[in-house]
Design a protein around this motif. Structure first.
Motif, PDB file in Angstrom:
ATOM      1  N   GLU A   1      43.964  79.312   2.120  1.00  0.00           N
ATOM      2  CA  GLU A   1      43.355  79.504   3.390  1.00  0.00           C
ATOM      3  C   GLU A   1      42.272  80.362   3.391  1.00  0.00           C
ATOM      4  O   GLU A   1      41.354  80.078   4.022  1.00  0.00           O
ATOM      5  N   ALA A   2      42.450  81.562   2.326  1.00  0.00           N
ATOM      6  CA  ALA A   2      41.433  82.280   2.572  1.00  0.00           C
ATOM      7  C   ALA A   2      40.399  82.085   1.772  1.00  0.00           C
ATOM      8  O   ALA A   2      39.278  82.206   2.268  1.00  0.00           O
ATOM      9  N   ILE A   3      40.531  81.114   0.829  1.00  0.00           N
ATOM     10  CA  ILE A   3      39.298  80.437   0.189  1.00  0.00           C
ATOM     11  C   ILE A   3      38.260  79.666   1.100  1.00  0.00           C
ATOM     12  O   ILE A   3      37.043  79.777   1.144  1.00  0.00           O
ATOM     13  N   GLU A   4      38.895  78.877   2.032  1.00  0.00           N
ATOM     14  CA  GLU A   4      38.260  78.011   2.907  1.00  0.00           C
ATOM     15  C   GLU A   4      37.442  79.067   4.072  1.00  0.00           C
ATOM     16  O   GLU A   4      36.371  78.852   4.510  1.00  0.00           O
ATOM     17  N   ASP A   5      38.165  80.299   4.310  1.00  0.00           N
ATOM     18  CA  ASP A   5      37.716  81.139   5.262  1.00  0.00           C
ATOM     19  C   ASP A   5      36.410  81.881   4.783  1.00  0.00           C
ATOM     20  O   ASP A   5      35.504  81.999   5.303  1.00  0.00           O
TER      21      ASP A   5
ATOM     22  N   LEU B   1      24.483  90.039   8.872  1.00  0.00           N
ATOM     23  CA  LEU B   1      24.759  89.559   7.541  1.00  0.00           C
ATOM     24  C   LEU B   1      25.502  90.574   6.676  1.00  0.00           C
ATOM     25  O   LEU B   1      26.319  90.260   5.807  1.00  0.00           O
ATOM     26  N   GLU B   2      25.324  91.974   6.754  1.00  0.00           N
ATOM     27  CA  GLU B   2      25.989  93.083   6.372  1.00  0.00           C
ATOM     28  C   GLU B   2      27.434  92.871   6.887  1.00  0.00           C
ATOM     29  O   GLU B   2      28.507  93.109   6.110  1.00  0.00           O
ATOM     30  N   GLY B   3      27.528  92.789   8.096  1.00  0.00           N
ATOM     31  CA  GLY B   3      28.923  92.572   8.523  1.00  0.00           C
ATOM     32  C   GLY B   3      29.650  91.402   8.072  1.00  0.00           C
ATOM     33  O   GLY B   3      30.931  91.518   7.791  1.00  0.00           O
ATOM     34  N   LEU B   4      29.043  90.419   8.019  1.00  0.00           N
ATOM     35  CA  LEU B   4      29.772  89.228   7.346  1.00  0.00           C
ATOM     36  C   LEU B   4      30.106  89.674   5.824  1.00  0.00           C
ATOM     37  O   LEU B   4      31.220  89.074   5.450  1.00  0.00           O
TER      38      LEU B   4
ATOM     39  N   ARG C   1      30.600  82.397   4.153  1.00  0.00           N
ATOM     40  CA  ARG C   1      29.459  82.515   3.316  1.00  0.00           C
ATOM     41  C   ARG C   1      28.462  81.451   3.804  1.00  0.00           C
ATOM     42  O   ARG C   1      27.235  81.646   3.598  1.00  0.00           O
ATOM     43  N   ALA C   2      28.992  80.142   4.358  1.00  0.00           N
ATOM     44  CA  ALA C   2      28.122  79.222   5.107  1.00  0.00           C
ATOM     45  C   ALA C   2      27.262  80.031   6.174  1.00  0.00           C
ATOM     46  O   ALA C   2      26.096  79.558   6.242  1.00  0.00           O
ATOM     47  N   LEU C   3      28.017  80.731   7.010  1.00  0.00           N
ATOM     48  CA  LEU C   3      27.321  81.156   8.055  1.00  0.00           C
ATOM     49  C   LEU C   3      26.089  82.232   7.781  1.00  0.00           C
ATOM     50  O   LEU C   3      25.110  82.308   8.128  1.00  0.00           O
ATOM     51  N   ALA C   4      26.697  83.003   6.593  1.00  0.00           N
ATOM     52  CA  ALA C   4      25.562  84.054   6.075  1.00  0.00           C
ATOM     53  C   ALA C   4      24.426  83.167   5.448  1.00  0.00           C
ATOM     54  O   ALA C   4      23.417  83.765   5.605  1.00  0.00           O
ATOM     55  N   ASP C   5      24.770  82.424   4.988  1.00  0.00           N
ATOM     56  CA  ASP C   5      23.506  81.342   4.405  1.00  0.00           C
ATOM     57  C   ASP C   5      22.499  81.054   5.639  1.00  0.00           C
ATOM     58  O   ASP C   5      21.367  80.979   5.444  1.00  0.00           O
ATOM     59  N   ARG C   6      23.169  80.544   6.547  1.00  0.00           N
ATOM     60  CA  ARG C   6      22.430  80.177   7.550  1.00  0.00           C
ATOM     61  C   ARG C   6      21.716  81.259   8.236  1.00  0.00           C
ATOM     62  O   ARG C   6      20.302  81.094   8.577  1.00  0.00           O
TER      63      ARG C   6
END
Length: 88
Positions: free
Chosen positions: A66-70, A20-23, A75-80
């Motif tokens: 592109e950066a917005i989508e990335d 999470l910190e890395g993301l 953020r979605a991965l961090a939320d999971r």
């Protein structure tokens, strides 16, 4: 995604915190380098207080889009991962 697209991994709580910190760092220093940033946060056009950083009369560039989508994917991965961390 299909079930075959998923991988099971066992992680200790400390490892989840580290990811999470890395993301968070990845979002700010790499993915958000072309986006408005302030005080450790990257601001997307639909974020709270985004109007301070995204003028209404100015459309994001292709690189920013592109950066917005990335950033959203990050953020979605961090939320999971955060959900897993909170559940225990």
């Amino acid at each position: 995604m299909e079930p075959a697209d998923f991988v099971s991994v066992q992680l200790a709580p400390d490892e989840i915190h580290l990811l999470l910190e890395g993301l968070d760092v990845y979002e700010y220093w790499q993915l958000g380098d072309v986006l408005p940033r302030n005080d450790g946060l990257v601001f997307l056009p639909d974020d709270p207080f985004a109007e301070r950083y995204w003028p209404a009369d100015e459309a994001p560039s292709e690189r920013q889009l592109e950066a917005i989508e990335d950033v959203r994917a990050c953020r979605a991965l961090a939320d999971r991962l955060g959900d897993i961390d909170r559940s225990g």
